[in-house]
Design a protein around this motif. Structure first.
Motif, PDB file in Angstrom:
ATOM      1  N   LEU A  67       1.010  45.136 -30.810  1.00  0.00           N
ATOM      2  CA  LEU A  67       1.321  45.383 -29.401  1.00  0.00           C
ATOM      3  C   LEU A  67       1.491  44.064 -28.651  1.00  0.00           C
ATOM      4  O   LEU A  67       2.364  43.945 -27.786  1.00  0.00           O
ATOM      5  CB  LEU A  67       0.224  46.233 -28.759  1.00  0.00           C
ATOM      6  CG  LEU A  67       0.141  47.697 -29.203  1.00  0.00           C
ATOM      7  CD1 LEU A  67      -0.952  48.420 -28.428  1.00  0.00           C
ATOM      8  CD2 LEU A  67       1.478  48.415 -29.016  1.00  0.00           C
ATOM      9  N   ARG A  93       0.360  56.052 -33.884  1.00  0.00           N
ATOM     10  CA  ARG A  93      -0.153  55.398 -32.678  1.00  0.00           C
ATOM     11  C   ARG A  93       0.896  54.513 -32.031  1.00  0.00           C
ATOM     12  O   ARG A  93       0.986  54.431 -30.802  1.00  0.00           O
ATOM     13  CB  ARG A  93      -1.401  54.583 -33.015  1.00  0.00           C
ATOM     14  CG  ARG A  93      -2.615  55.438 -33.363  1.00  0.00           C
ATOM     15  CD  ARG A  93      -3.819  54.587 -33.666  1.00  0.00           C
ATOM     16  NE  ARG A  93      -4.276  53.845 -32.500  1.00  0.00           N
ATOM     17  CZ  ARG A  93      -5.181  52.866 -32.547  1.00  0.00           C
ATOM     18  NH1 ARG A  93      -5.682  52.500 -33.709  1.00  0.00           N
ATOM     19  NH2 ARG A  93      -5.560  52.255 -31.452  1.00  0.00           N
ATOM     20  N   ALA A  97       2.410  54.741 -28.252  1.00  0.00           N
ATOM     21  CA  ALA A  97       2.318  53.597 -27.346  1.00  0.00           C
ATOM     22  C   ALA A  97       3.682  53.135 -26.843  1.00  0.00           C
ATOM     23  O   ALA A  97       3.779  52.582 -25.740  1.00  0.00           O
ATOM     24  CB  ALA A  97       1.612  52.437 -28.042  1.00  0.00           C
TER      25      ALA A  97
END
Length: 302
Positions: A67, A93, A97
């Motif tokens: 990220l 995930r 996100a």
């Protein structure tokens, strides 16, 4: 027994995005093992709008590092080469996100049905929950801002294994099909040696200049390296056949002889590799056994 010229020199640089080629960065998960080398490689492809290839296992540190590396950039697609748990679970995930679409050959499946009473030894290593938003057939592509990735379906390590070619560059993300540090595990019923060898020939028919694998460093001369892999597999097959002709009847005896110089931690995987060769030899009519091929089966030359 001769082997390809394996390259064990690799700096994983955990937590950092390492420029690997123009428009490509590599991030390695801190999940080293006898099967993953220094860890699983994730790749970021593109500039301001990117694709991520093989986000990796459920690993909090790697997720945070991904990220951070992706901050300020749009993630449009998440490509998954195959559904082993060191490659695909974090896709869920990352999708949540970023809103990116997941891409792959399809959900996890075995290369063949399980025989009666057979247990899949890699069942716990398989991500059966992954369902790609976009299913790519062989030769089908997905394009983004300044990049286009084309699926090269390469079953063998798993039935749903795919490599991805970065069009116009001569670069292929070869995942677990071709790696510089070691041979790929081919373990029935998830994998198939006949499929693996056919997939190797498929990539050999191309003219690519660089492979970026799922573990370890780049394969810089793919054609010569794959010819070495092909020779190595053929010699393994010949060694299995020679052990049977010499009187070995069960896989553990063959493994002791053929893999005597191999790390004992890998003997379980070696036994599955021998089983994969035996399945192929049975199909070719060079070996026989009673009933379906099995790890504890009795094998004889035809």
């Amino acid at each position: 027994m001769s082997t390809p010229d394996f390259d064990l020199a690799f700096e994983p640089a955990y937590g950092r995005a390492v420029p690997t080629a123009p428009g490509i960065e590599r991030m390695t998960v801190n999940n080293p093992s006898a099967f993953t080398f220094h860890g699983t490689n994730s790749y970021i492809v593109g500039g301001s709008s990117v694709a991520v290839i093989d986000p990796g296992p459920e690993n909090e540190e790697h997720f945070a590092a991904l990220l951070a590396a992706l901050k300020g950039r749009e993630v449009t697609h998440i490509f998954v080469s195959h559904t082993h748990r060191d490659h695909s679970p974090l896709a869920r995930r990352l999708k949540e996100a970023t809103g990116a679409l997941t891409v792959g050959e399809g959900p996890h499946r075995a290369a063949r049905p399980l025989h009666q009473g057979e247990i899949n030894p890699f069942a716990e290593s398989s991500d059966t929950e992954f369902q790609p938003d976009i299913i790519l057939g062989d030769g089908e592509s997905v394009a983004g801002d300044g990049w286009q990735l084309t699926a090269l379906l390469t079953p063998g390590h798993t039935a749903n294994h795919a490599c991805f070619a970065l069009d116009g560059t001569g670069i292929v993300f070869s995942a677990d099909h071709v790696m510089a540090w070691a041979t790929s595990i081919v373990a029935p019923p998830d994998g198939s040696m006949a499929d693996y060898m056919a997939s190797l020939e498929r990539l050999l028919a191309r003219d690519d200049r660089l492979f970026l694998p799922g573990h370890g460093g780049a394969v810089k001369e793919p054609a010569s390296f794959m010819r070495g892999l092909r020779t190595h597999r053929r010699m393994r097959e010949r060694a299995v056949l020679e052990r049977i002709k010499a009187g070995d009847r069960q896989i553990p005896d063959m493994v002791k002889a053929i893999y005597r110089d191999t790390d004992p931690r890998l003997h379980g995987a070696a036994a599955l590799s021998v089983l994969a060769h035996l399945e192929d030899l049975l199909e070719k009519g060079q070996v026989e056994t009673d009933g379906p091929p099995a790890l504890m089966g009795i094998y004889r030359p035809t």
